[in-house]
Write an enzyme that holds these catalytic residues in place. Structure first.
Site, short mmCIF file in Angstrom:
data_model
loop_
_atom_site.label_atom_id
_atom_site.label_comp_id
_atom_site.label_asym_id
_atom_site.label_seq_id
_atom_site.Cartn_x
_atom_site.Cartn_y
_atom_site.Cartn_z
N HIS A 31 0.98 -1.49 0.18
CA HIS A 31 -0.12 -0.11 0.09
C HIS A 31 0.48 0.79 0.03
CE1 HIS A 31 1.06 0.64 4.11
NE2 HIS A 31 -0.06 -0.82 4.34
N CYS A 63 -2.29 -4.23 21.38
CA CYS A 63 -1.08 -3.53 21.13
C CYS A 63 -1.49 -2.88 20.37
CB CYS A 63 -1.30 -4.47 19.98
SG CYS A 63 -0.08 -3.61 18.64
N CYS A 82 2.78 -7.78 14.79
CA CYS A 82 3.97 -6.80 14.63
C CYS A 82 5.46 -8.11 15.26
CB CYS A 82 3.99 -6.62 16.14
SG CYS A 82 2.77 -4.98 16.52
N CYS A 141 2.12 -9.66 20.31
CA CYS A 141 1.38 -9.04 18.73
C CYS A 141 2.00 -10.03 18.06
CB CYS A 141 1.51 -7.96 18.49
SG CYS A 141 0.39 -7.08 16.91
N HIS A 175 3.99 1.87 2.43
CA HIS A 175 5.63 0.96 1.72
C HIS A 175 5.46 1.26 0.42
CE1 HIS A 175 2.31 -1.95 2.97
NE2 HIS A 175 3.42 -2.56 4.18
N HIS A 192 -1.87 -2.42 16.35
CA HIS A 192 -3.49 -3.46 16.02
C HIS A 192 -4.23 -3.20 16.28
CE1 HIS A 192 0.52 -4.22 13.50
NE2 HIS A 192 -0.13 -4.19 12.78
N LYS A 236 -1.82 -1.76 6.45
CA LYS A 236 -3.17 -3.14 6.10
C LYS A 236 -4.65 -3.48 7.24
CE LYS A 236 0.43 -4.39 5.25
NZ LYS A 236 1.78 -5.49 5.34
N LYS A 284 -3.62 5.43 11.62
CA LYS A 284 -2.06 5.15 11.11
C LYS A 284 -2.84 4.25 9.51
CE LYS A 284 2.02 2.15 10.37
NZ LYS A 284 1.95 0.96 10.88
O1 ME8 Z 1 7.92 -3.75 9.57
N1 ME8 Z 1 2.81 5.89 6.77
O2 ME8 Z 1 6.77 -4.53 7.82
P1 ME8 Z 1 5.51 -4.16 7.06
C1 ME8 Z 1 4.65 5.31 6.80
N2 ME8 Z 1 8.53 -6.62 7.95
N3 ME8 Z 1 5.08 4.41 6.32
C2 ME8 Z 1 4.77 3.37 6.53
C3 ME8 Z 1 3.00 3.15 6.88
C4 ME8 Z 1 2.27 4.63 6.90
N4 ME8 Z 1 1.00 4.03 7.20
N5 ME8 Z 1 2.72 1.74 6.95
C5 ME8 Z 1 3.24 0.87 6.83
C6 ME8 Z 1 7.72 -4.27 8.79
N6 ME8 Z 1 4.67 1.81 6.25
C7 ME8 Z 1 8.75 -5.33 8.97
C8 ME8 Z 1 10.18 -4.62 8.48
S1 ME8 Z 1 12.59 -4.43 8.55
C9 ME8 Z 1 13.90 -5.44 9.06
C10 ME8 Z 1 11.25 -5.39 8.44
C11 ME8 Z 1 6.07 1.52 5.66
O3 ME8 Z 1 5.17 -4.82 5.84
C12 ME8 Z 1 7.56 2.15 6.37
O4 ME8 Z 1 8.91 1.83 6.26
O5 ME8 Z 1 4.66 -4.05 8.90
C13 ME8 Z 1 7.02 0.45 7.43
O6 ME8 Z 1 8.09 0.75 8.56
C14 ME8 Z 1 6.96 -0.14 6.86
O7 ME8 Z 1 6.19 0.11 6.02
C15 ME8 Z 1 6.59 -1.63 7.76
O8 ME8 Z 1 6.02 -2.41 6.58
#
Ligand code: ME8
Length: 513
Positions: free
Chosen positions: A18, A144, A129, A126, A21, A147, A299, A296
């Site tokens: 989304h 959490c 997370c 969680c 990302h 979430h 997903k 925020k």
């Molecule tokens: O946390 N606003 O993956 P994830 C801004 N797999 N950035 C956002 C966002 C939002 N509303 N939503 C997502 C994970 N992001 C782990 C990370 S790293 C070794 C492992 C972006 O799929 C932002 O960069 O939940 C956030 O830190 C990341 O997506 C979380 O992606």
């Protein structure tokens, strides 16, 4: 050439990508492109995080195996990068066998160095997370904070990472390197977490099977966060077959993340590297959340904007520009279709697109497309003085919104210049031919400089405009234009200008479903 290694988080494959990302990937790409223009040797990494509970639970809910879900969604994340016009050098999947082997090797070293111990974990967890929460972190009794779901009470035998042993070294790191984490509010947040006293954390999970097996005890897999964090390091061992990129690119220059995963990147990650005797990254930049209707975008909350749809209508440049212009990079900010359309119309189409069209049209009309080879107007030269250096300095600190604002002030300055000079009046007076020459040369050259600088944000349209201004290959695309002084006003006054379609045309309304 100086190495510059920038990373995004690796995204969970439990659902489709989304806008959140897309945001981090775009920001990393702006930095990567800008550094290529500076002549640095850039490596830009993104990818997917495929193990652990977030993915195995989503797979179970969808009635497929974790691998099937990972394969399907990894493709969607992989496809997102080119749609955003992101130039990542590699896409890592933590299910890559090379990654798993490298994780095993590093974490065995951590154990051999005395940082691993068997113990019993008891506490709140969680599954979304994949995070064990301390009492301070939970809300509403046992929920959490991210979430808003009820947490699970977990009790299991785990190997622990002895984080507490690294308390002093982490405090020392923060004392010595105030720019290890930026913005400073995030540095303070991480430091206060550390100063609050570090507890040992689970390094393995005995209850899960979807993960990298623990080599010294195959009943366990590594806790997904340690497997995931190590991607930044392991990717360099196999991204280019036959090459070990660690020599050049480790340690990383910038990890970009959002504040949701601060604890992992600003506390666990440097601790893990210390325990493995590996050099620490130079900087972690923590950006804020994109908010939709005050929440925020995520997903699990189901309030997401689809970047594929936005780009389909407006193009990738417009999205890249909007996200880094409207939301101050480093802070939370709301996004909406209405704000997007407003920025598109007033800044991309009017301020910049019209400036380009008008300037080129005047060069075509009054000088048959030949740009007069005269000195640029000293007044504009003064206003552009030091611009490239300032932009470089800001991008070098991941301050992408202020950098864009510096450029935009000059876009507005050139628009005022058109009004002040009124070339259409000068063109009516033969005695003012020299003034017209100077105005047209200044506009062409000013536009060229701005376009070189804007290239990192809007690469597609910048490329089109540079071509219309006859810029050579040394200024185009990701060529090291900045390294050769190509963003200095007067460095390369274009020779000819050629016809240009509107750079940011009125967008087509979305197709009816
Ligand atoms: O946390 N606003 O993956 P994830 C801004 N797999 N950035 C956002 C966002 C939002 N509303 N939503 C997502 C994970 N992001 C782990 C990370 S790293 C070794 C492992 C972006 O799929 C932002 O960069 O939940 C956030 O830190 C990341 O997506 C979380 O992606």
């Amino acid at each position: 050439m100086a190495p510059f290694y920038v990373t995004t988080p690796i995204y969970y494959v439990n659902a489709a990508p989304h806008l959140g990302h897309a945001y981090t990937t775009i920001a990393a790409d702006v930095m990567a492109r800008h550094h290529r223009q500076r002549g640095d040797d850039v490596f830009f990494l993104t990818g997917t995080d495929e193990h652990g509970e977030p993915v195995s639970l989503a797979a179970e809910a969808a009635g497929v195996t974790p691998r099937e879900l990972a394969d399907k969604n990894a493709e969607r994340f992989k496809a997102l990068a080119p749609v955003l016009n992101a130039t990542n050098d590699f896409f890592i999947r933590t299910s890559d066998p090379e990654h798993g082997r490298a994780v095993q090797e590093v974490l065995t070293r951590v154990k051999d160095n005395g940082y691993v111990e068997l113990g019993i974990y008891q506490g709140w967890y969680c599954p979304r997370c994949a995070d064990f929460k301390s009492e301070q972190e939970i809300v509403d009794g046992n929920h959490c904070p991210i979430h808003l779901i009820e947490l699970d009470w977990e009790q299991e035998e785990n190997y622990f990472f002895k984080l507490s042993k690294l308390q002093d070294r982490l405090e020392q790191l923060y004392a010595e390197r105030p720019d290890f984490v930026t913005p400073s509010s995030r540095y303070n947040e991480a430091l206060s977490f550390i100063k609050g006293g570090l507890q040992d954390v689970s390094l393995t999970r005995g209850k899960l099977t979807w993960g990298v097996p623990v080599p010294w005890d195959e009943k366990h897999v590594f806790y997904v966060w340690f497997d995931a964090l190590l991607n930044y390091y392991t990717a360099l061992t196999y991204a280019r077959p036959g090459e070990d990129l660690r020599d050049e690119f480790w340690p990383a220059t910038y990890h970009l993340i959002a504040k949701d995963i601060l604890k992992f990147h600003c506390v666990f990650w440097p601790a893990l590297l210390m325990a493995a005797d590996l050099p620490l990254p130079e900087h972690v930049f923590v950006h804020g959340y994109l908010l939709l209707e005050g929440h925020k975008m995520s997903k699990s909350l189901g309030n997401v904007l689809d970047p594929f749809e936005v780009i389909d209508i407006y193009g990738a440049d417009a999205l890249r520009f909007y996200l880094l212009r409207d939301v101050s990079f480093g802070q939370d900010g709301s996004v909406s279709t209405a704000d997007f359309e407003q920025r598109y119309e007033s800044e991309l189409a009017n301020d910049f697109g019209n400036l380009a069209s008008r300037s080129i049209k005047m060069i075509l009309r009054y000088r048959d497309g030949v740009v007069p080879q005269v000195d640029v107007d000293p007044a504009i030269a003064a206003d552009f003085d030091g611009l490239a250096e300032r932009v470089s300095e800001l991008v070098g600190r991941a301050e992408l919104t202020p950098a864009l604002e510096e450029i935009w002030q000059r876009v507005r300055r050139l628009n005022r210049y058109v009004d002040e000079q009124a070339p259409w009046k000068l063109a009516k007076d033969d005695e003012r031919a020299a003034d017209l020459d100077r105005a047209l040369a200044t506009l062409a050259e000013g536009l060229r400089v701005l376009t070189v600088l804007l290239h990192a944000w809007i690469p597609e349209r910048a490329g089109i405009l540079l071509a219309a201004l006859g810029a050579g290959a040394d200024l185009a695309d990701d060529a090291p234009a900045l390294a050769i002084g190509g963003a200095r006003l007067g460095a390369a006054v274009p020779a000819r200008a050629s016809d240009l379609d509107p750079l940011f045309p009125k967008q087509q309304p979305p197709k009816a479903a």
